[in-house]
Write an enzyme that holds these catalytic residues in place. Structure first.
Site, PDB file in Angstrom:
ATOM      1  CG  HIS A 268     -11.419  -6.904   7.345  1.00 31.57           C
ATOM      2  ND1 HIS A 268     -10.163  -6.904   7.869  1.00 31.57           N
ATOM      3  CD2 HIS A 268     -11.377  -7.709   6.249  1.00 31.57           C
ATOM      4  CE1 HIS A 268      -9.389  -7.692   7.114  1.00 31.57           C
ATOM      5  NE2 HIS A 268     -10.091  -8.183   6.132  1.00 31.57           N
TER       6      HIS A 268
ATOM      7  CD  GLU B   9      -1.787  -2.339   1.520  1.00 27.95           C
ATOM      8  OE1 GLU B   9      -0.636  -2.591   1.922  1.00 27.95           O
ATOM      9  OE2 GLU B   9      -2.680  -3.206   1.439  1.00 27.95           O
TER      10      GLU B   9
END
Lengths: 361, 336
Positions: free
Chosen positions: B133, B64
């Site tokens: 999440h 990322e």
């Protein structure tokens, strides 16, 4: 009575130098070997190195006197790497650097005005007074940006290399960083991305063996940073970073390959900074002190003196011509220091105006 | 939920934005994890790689931080990259590049260079996915000067604000919410390119009794609550913020000046969050005599998202809670 619990002595950091004479401050003191080199190119390189040296020393004086207040990470002693790499670049390439970036900036821009005005925080500086020493730009010369998050600009350089690849013009990106940046995870991601996507990017590691105050022997099991590039199948060259000729040849080969095939390369150049991590003093590094003997010996591996002596021995330069070169550069620096002192600070409106391209705040 | 085969849903509207941008602008490309098998992102990127080629729809390694830097660096050369984070939680690994590099690039270099990159991040929560999440971190990003933050609620905004984000010269964080992917409109009008800098909050429902302010999925909650309250004679005004940085509170101030009552609803945490910012910005701009009741906010509790279903039901704000808060506000009237 129970036995008192005694912690065992901590194991010493396992360290083995893998750089041989390149890491030995007692070696590579002799004048450079310049047989077969173009003397005009070497004289130009010498002039740029002297510009960097004198400009850094001028800034050190201004930091010492308190006139320049922004943090300045000076590169005295490391001039050959910047000059040896930059001579293979054009204004259409994209160069990135970190906190110790003055040498790279000056090697490309070849004039002290924008840098000197910028360290004074003046609107006439390279970043219009918004960056100081640590955030420089000269887009028209190919210096795309520098900033002091260690390793932070490396991923941005990967993106510039991706842009260069998409442009299909044979331009390349170059990113300068130090040995400390190899301890940031991002560098390892970037080596993988550059290899995986086949990007025309030259990684240039200026290995000066110190990250701020910490000796590399306390930070890594080896001093050879290029081992990380090898792990990602990026071609590597390791050179004496205080040898302008060696740096130039290695950088030239890697950059030519990046232009031709689009492949990345990794140049590891060993060097030493004569001053502390930040500021104007040699002994400013806090914590674990550098060894004075090392500093004295590294000064004998002076990249400028070794090139100057070689040019003098071969009759391409006289002591008088060298002195004149220094005087001319010093006069230019003095002129710009005086100009920077009286230059205006940024307009207060830009504090908000520069946040967004349009509207916003 | 409407039949997704009729009309266009929110995810398809995002896909339409990609198709428009990639077809119209050669400098646009998109990158991120899983883009060659984009099941992570609902129906919002289906077949883009086949239509536009894998050189412009780039599936990346699991990096990322550096893929984000890669998008920023390409943007400095005039490209218009859209980097996709199928789940906002993982974007935290790229924080340095977003906050230290993209957002500050222009300012610290004296306005001479800028990073026109779009960070598309997705809020994807519920379904017992748990603490890592489920996050909605928009308020973090709205705190950073130099980073525009966009949160579309309507199906048309899902398309048009993504196009506006990519065409904007500044770095933009575009945040969509998977809980909105089922929302449908009959037909999307042809694309009209919007200038992001001109986009303001929109009044989605006019009312005189209480102002409900929200962004993204929280507008959906407010609209449903407003519909539920109508038969009770409570007329809610619902304001969709759309762009939360820079935040234009003028339409909210105007609404509260009319209703005298304010409830801010946000899908993020309470402390230092968007709802608190809206209330503060309104209160400091109005005379105290205007307010009929102390403003209220509905947010997540200050706790990570739980996994267990009963705790999850406690955790997220409901339409019933929004309606009840509006009722309580409307029961109050300033004395004296």
């Amino acid at each position: 009575m129970p036995e008192p619990v005694v912690s065992p002595e901590p194991l010493p950091t396992p360290f083995a130098s893998e750089l041989g004479s390149l890491a030995d401050p007692g070696r590579h003191h002799a004048p450079l070997e310049i047989a077969g080199e173009d003397p005009r190119g070497l004289l130009d390189a010498l002039r740029r190195m002297v510009l960097i040296r004198l400009c850094e020393q001028a800034i050190a004086t201004l930091v010492g006197s308190g006139e320049v207040k922004c943090p300045c990470h000076l590169g005295v002693g490391q001039e050959a790497i910047a000059v040896g790499v930059v001579k293979h670049l054009t204004a259409r390439d994209h160069v990135f650097s970190a906190h110790r970036s003055h040498a790279h900036f000056l090697a490309l821009v070849d004039d002290p005005a924008l840098l000197l005005h910028e360290v004074f925080g003046k609107a006439t500086g390279s970043s219009r007074g918004m960056g100081g020493s640590q955030h420089l730009i000269a887009a028209d010369k190919g210096f795309t940006g520098s900033n002091p998050i260690v390793g932070g600009v490396v991923p941005v350089a990967v993106g510039a290399a991706l842009g260069n690849k998409m442009d299909r013009q044979g331009n390349v990106a170059v990113v300068f960083f130090g040995d400390g940046a190899s301890e940031e995870g991002g560098l390892h991601e970037c080596l993988n991305l550059a290899a995986n996507f086949v990007l025309p990017l030259l990684f240039v590691c200026e290995n000066n063996f110190y990250a701020s105050q910490m000796d590399i022997c306390l930070r890594q099991p080896s001093d050879r940073i290029s081992r990380f590039a090898e792990a990602h199948h990026v071609p590597v060259r390791v050179v004496d970073g205080n040898d302008l000729v060696a740096v130039s040849h290695a950088a030239g080969e890697l950059i030519a390959e990046a232009r031709r095939s689009g492949r990345p390369g990794f140049l590891e150049a060993t060097t030493y900074r004569w001053l502390g991590h930040v500021g104007h003093r040699e002994d400013i590094d806090v914590g674990i002190k550098r060894k004075l003997d090392d500093l004295v010996q590294w000064k004998q591996r002076d990249p400028i003196a070794r090139l100057r002596q070689a040019l003098q021995t071969t009759g391409h330069l006289t002591p008088g011509a060298f002195a004149a070169m220094q005087q001319e550069i010093q006069a230019r620096i003095d002129q710009e220091v005086a100009a920077a002192r009286s230059a205006p600070y940024p307009d207060p409106a830009v504090l908000l105006d520069y946040v967004y391209c349009q509207g916003g705040s | 939920m409407d039949d997704p085969r009729k009309g266009t849903n929110y995810g398809e509207a995002i896909l339409a934005a990609y198709e428009y941008l990639l077809a119209t602008y050669p400098k646009v490309f998109t990158l991120g994890q899983g883009l060659w098998s984009p099941w992570y992102v609902g129906n919002s990127m289906t077949n883009l790689d086949k239509k536009f080629g894998q050189a412009r729809v780039i599936d990346t390694p699991i990096s990322e931080l550096s893929t984000t830097g890669m998008a920023i660096g390409a943007s400095l050369l005039g490209y218009r990259p859209i980097i996709v984070y199928p789940r906002m939680d993982f974007m935290i690994l790229a924080m340095d590049q977003i906050v230290n590099q993209a957002a500050k690039w222009r300012h610290m270099l004296g306005g001479q260079s800028h990073a026109p990159v779009t960070f598309r991040s997705i809020i994807n929560r519920g379904g017992e996915q748990g603490a890592q999440h489920s996050q909605a971190l928009h308020a973090w990003f709205a705190h950073v000067p130099g980073l525009r933050v966009v949160m579309p609620y309507t199906v048309q905004d899902a398309r048009d604000l993504l196009i506006a984000a990519v065409l904007c010269d500044d770095p933009v964080m575009y945040i969509d919410d998977r809980w909105l992917y089922g929302n449908v409109i009959d037909a999307l009008p042809p694309v009209t390119e919007l200038r992001l800098v001109d986009q303001r909050p929109e009044v989605r429902r006019v009312g005189k009794d209480v102002t409900l302010v929200a962004a993204s999925f929280s507008v959906h909650l407010a609209m449903q609550a407003a519909a539920a309250l109508e038969p009770e004679g409570i007329a809610c005004e619902v304001i969709d913020l759309r762009v939360i940085n820079p935040l234009d509170v003028a339409p909210v101030v105007a609404s509260v000046a009319k209703t005298g009552r304010l409830c801010a609803i946000d899908g993020g945490w309470r402390t230092c969050g968007l709802a608190g910012e809206v209330i503060a910005a309104v209160v400091e701009r109005l005379p105290v005599s205007v307010l009929q009741a102390p403003p209220r906010r509905l947010t997540l509790p200050d706790a990570p998202a739980p996994s267990s279903k009963p705790l999850e039901e406690l955790y997220y704000t409901t339409v019933a809670q929004v309606a009840q808060t509006a009722r309580e506000l409307c029961a109050m009237r300033r004395v004296g």
